[in-house]
Write an enzyme that holds these catalytic residues in place. Structure first.
Site, PDB file in Angstrom:
ATOM      1  N   GLU A 206       0.889  -1.159   0.000  1.00  0.00           N
ATOM      2  CA  GLU A 206       0.000   0.000   0.000  1.00  0.00           C
ATOM      3  C   GLU A 206       0.927   1.209   0.000  1.00  0.00           C
ATOM      4  O   GLU A 206       1.215   1.788   1.037  1.00  0.00           O
ATOM      5  CB  GLU A 206      -0.921  -0.014   1.217  1.00  0.00           C
ATOM      6  CG  GLU A 206      -2.234   0.730   0.992  1.00  0.00           C
ATOM      7  CD  GLU A 206      -2.115   2.232   1.137  1.00  0.00           C
ATOM      8  OE1 GLU A 206      -1.274   2.827   0.414  1.00  0.00           O
ATOM      9  OE2 GLU A 206      -2.854   2.792   1.943  1.00  0.00           O
ATOM     10  N   GLU A 215       4.372   8.428  -3.941  1.00  0.00           N
ATOM     11  CA  GLU A 215       5.154   7.975  -2.794  1.00  0.00           C
ATOM     12  C   GLU A 215       6.267   7.011  -3.202  1.00  0.00           C
ATOM     13  O   GLU A 215       6.840   6.327  -2.361  1.00  0.00           O
ATOM     14  CB  GLU A 215       4.237   7.317  -1.759  1.00  0.00           C
ATOM     15  CG  GLU A 215       3.310   8.306  -1.075  1.00  0.00           C
ATOM     16  CD  GLU A 215       2.502   7.676   0.044  1.00  0.00           C
ATOM     17  OE1 GLU A 215       2.737   6.496   0.363  1.00  0.00           O
ATOM     18  OE2 GLU A 215       1.634   8.367   0.597  1.00  0.00           O
TER      19      GLU A 215
END
Length: 752
Positions: A206, A215
């Protein structure tokens, strides 16, 4: 989730003293990307703790951090000693962990996908060995073991989180099957003496943000497939798709471009225009992530159907190298193509039957109960320039990406040569406006109704012999004052960026010789800077790029005090005063970001709740935090109440200002917190609010200023699940303003 390094660099650029800010812009951008000039517009997490430089030193056996903070209210630079875990506490307190744990749709879909992946591996007669990158609480690893996985390697680079994960795993009885590894995944080793005994055959991650790849998901996947995962293994999620839709929207376009400003004075109309350099500037490549469901559909016109721009198969080798993808669009309506709306979804299984989508509500089937979440929202991208498109005439939309970001370009029908176009690097701001002002500030400058209030106020205070001094960052007030007849206008711009930008704007409007820009901090002004003139009208919006909370713009009061010697005895100050307002509200969803979770999908995560609570108690729970409430529906439970007033006609008070009292709750509901905002009284009868615009109906639904962030003080007692049914009759408050620090401290208590 934004790393502390990103946040620190963002704060360093935006909140350090202006003289330092410009010098370090390139350095901060280089450090963020690691390889090239690129500006990220992040939502800042820290508030009063605006650290710029850390120096560590030892006092006995205790490590301390010496933090330099640019105080946004007083303008001073302060150096304070902090606990060595100070940065950790900020990271945890402002993290999205609670929001993710409350995301029922996300959790259920992950659990379903993990069960299916484990079953597929078992059906092949293999042991299920799981690699969970970015484990956080260890939730997904515990799901895997519960689903039948034989062993899990849970990677977590953030040390406090890794420690918490170990405790959570142990509390839930999975220590024998889950190994938490406190490393970045690229540092993990495989082998008899390594972190992992063997490669995994199930990869669970995730690593996504609103933009999907922001990210560093792509390089993490790329490395994992090369070194940590077996070829042909399973992945949860299995794939992701990024979608785009072309729209025309004056409101959204106003977040990226400047519109002409109309000045109506008596029978004369003048127009403020902006240099072509600003008009043609592509802006910055950073995505504008918002709660798109809160933008009324009447605020934009859909010009194309939704198209899939690109997809990523996480079960195979991923290539993070920069690339681009082109999709053909057939406009369904003629208009000006200005904005790309974008979102993504993930398939948790190869067949795509388990899907988790970030699509806005109007895209999803009416039957869907749209999950609210704040850790994944929707993306707004601005095209470099608006382009006319015509119904039925094909255009080509290209999405470019590097390892961490995406940007778009629109082209007309292409010939064979065009199809050979190479990868185009991310756009860079050349006009400096996009470096000085964020997206809400662009919207504010484009708000003609707001500008008209300042025009009306200036018309009431200006005389033909007025000597004006403006103190605000990159404000149009000097232009307004000059056009409305002031004899002389000075403006203080305390950074080279704002000086250069405003000089361009003044030249474009042929007033560069009539408005003098002074690049100094207010306290450094001299009589010669003002050509030995005394200021008869001091003006400010006030707006300062260093402000996060509403009262940070009280820097105007400190600046007014600093220039007191240069003002006439009868000086007019605009705004003449400011009021701090407060109102108790019930949030529809925002309360979830601060609410304990307890158990998540049957797993005990109280340790995570306690960890967040401890970090909030370290400092953050005693402070309000900024949120753009136009994105977060709420209803008022009390009337708005004026709790403190600051008179700009006077200098900074010598003693603490204190006020206390209570507000009666007029409507039933859960008192999640207090919202605070400033209202600036330009004149006795003209005011500008940075917060509440109106309470729109009998239910108390609120409409907020869309250009400003309001301050939210969450009531911790109201966020506890067991107390959510308690309805107090009133809320008492105590608010203190410390003139030495510029800080506002507050406390609230419910009354039954």
């Amino acid at each position: 989730m934004i790393s502390s390094a990103y946040k620190s660099l963002y704060v360093f650029f935006n909140l350090c003293p202006s003289g330092v800010r410009t010098n370090y812009l390139l350095i901060a951008q280089f450090l963020i990307t690691g390889q090239k000039f690129q500006l990220f517009e992040l939502k800042p997490a820290p508030q009063n703790c605006l650290h710029t430089i850390h120096k560590a030193y030892k006092l006995g056996s205790i490590m301390k951090v010496f933090c330099g903070r640019a105080n946004p209210t007083t303008g001073s630079v302060e150096w304070l000693e902090e606990d060595e875990n100070y940065d950790y506490h900020q990271e945890i307190a402002r993290s999205c962990y609670a929001d993710m744990l409350h995301d029922k749709d996300r959790n259920v879909k992950y659990y379903q996908g993990i069960r299916a992946a484990v079953n597929r591996v078992k059906e092949r007669g293999e042991k299920a060995i799981v690699l969970d990158i970015g484990t956080g609480t260890g939730l997904l690893s515990m799901m895997a073991v519960t689903a039948g996985a034989d062993f899990c390697y849970a990677i977590e680079v953030f040390t406090p989180m890794a420690i918490a994960a170990v405790k959570i795993v142990e509390k839930n009885g999975f220590s024998d099957k889950i190994k938490v590894i406190n490393k970045h995944s690229t540092e993990v080793t495989v082998g008899p003496d390594g972190d992992m005994q063997c490669r995994a055959n199930i990869l669970i991650t995730e690593l996504f943000d609103t933009e999907l790849i922001g990210e560093g998901a792509l390089p993490s996947y790329e490395h994992a497939h090369k070194y940590l995962v077996q070829e042909g293994g399973e992945a949860v999620p299995h794939r992701a798709r990024v979608y785009a839709q072309l729209v025309e929207s004056k409101r959204m376009w106003s977040w990226n471009k400047l519109f002409p400003v109309h000045i109506q004075a008596e029978d004369d109309e003048k127009i403020i225009v902006f240099p072509s350099e600003i008009e043609n500037c592509p802006g910055v490549p950073s995505v504008y992530d918002i709660q798109l469901n809160q933008v009324p559909q009447s605020d934009f016109t859909v010009l194309s159907d939704v198209v899939t721009m690109f997809s990523v198969d996480f079960s195979k080798q991923v290539n993070s190298s920069s690339t681009y993808y082109t999709a053909k669009l057939e406009p369904i309506k003629s208009g000006m193509a200005q904005v790309i709306l974008s979102w993504w979804d993930v398939d948790m299984d190869p067949s795509g039957t388990i899907k988790c989508t970030m699509a806005p509500s109007w895209i999803q089937p009416i039957s869907n109960d749209v999950q609210w979440r704040d850790h994944w929202m929707q993306c707004v991208y601005f095209l470099p320039n608006e382009e006319p498109v015509f119904q039925g005439e094909n255009v080509y939309l290209t999405a470019y990406r590097d390892e961490y970001s995406v940007w778009y370009k629109l082209q007309k029908a292409r010939n064979e040569e065009d199809k050979k176009d190479a990868y185009v690097g991310s756009p860079l701001c050349s006009c400096q406006a996009h470096l000085l002002w964020n997206r809400p500030r662009f919207g504010e400058l484009n708000d003609q109704n707001r500008t008209n209030q300042y025009i009306q106020a200036l018309m009431t205070v200006l005389e033909k012999d007025s000597i004006c001094l403006c103190i605000s960052d990159g404000s149009l007030l000097p232009l307004l004052a000059q056009y409305l007849g002031a004899e002389k206008v000075f403006t203080v711009e305390n950074s080279a960026v704002s000086h250069c930008l405003m000089e361009k704007i003044f030249k474009a409007n042929h007033v560069a010789d009539k408005i003098k820009i002074i690049e100094k901090r207010p306290e450094l002004l001299t009589a010669s800077d003002l050509e030995d003139k005394k200021v008869s009208v001091l003006i400010g919006e006030p707006f300062f790029t260093t402000s996060l909370l509403p009262w940070h713009n009280l820097y105007f009061l400190y600046a007014r005090t600093a220039v007191a010697a240069h003002l006439t005895n009868s000086v007019t100050v605009l705004p003449q005063s400011a009021s701090l307002y407060m109102m108790v509200v019930e949030f529809k969803d925002l309360w979830r970001i601060r609410s304990p979770c307890g158990t998540c999908e049957g797993f005990d995560v109280h340790i995570m709740d306690d960890m967040i609570k401890n970090s909030l108690n370290f400092r953050e729970s005693k402070e309000a935090e900024p949120h753009p409430l136009w994105e977060y529906p709420c209803k008022s439970l009390s009337d708005p109440q004026e709790v403190m007033t600051f008179d700009f006609r006077l200098t900074v008070p010598q003693h603490t200002l204190s006020t206390d009292g209570s507000v009666n709750l007029l409507r039933p509901g859960k008192s999640h917190g207090a919202v605070l905002w400033m209202e600036y009284h330009l004149t006795a009868d003209i005011s500008v609010s940075t917060g509440l615009v109106q309470i729109s109906d009998e239910k108390g639904n609120c409409k907020w200023n869309p250009h400003c962030k309001q301050a939210v003080y969450f009531f911790s007692s109201a966020l506890e699940p067991e107390t959510l049914t308690d309805f107090p009759s009133a809320i008492t408050y105590a608010i203190n303003f410390n003139p030495k620090t510029g800080e506002i401290a507050m406390s609230f208590k419910p009354l039954s």
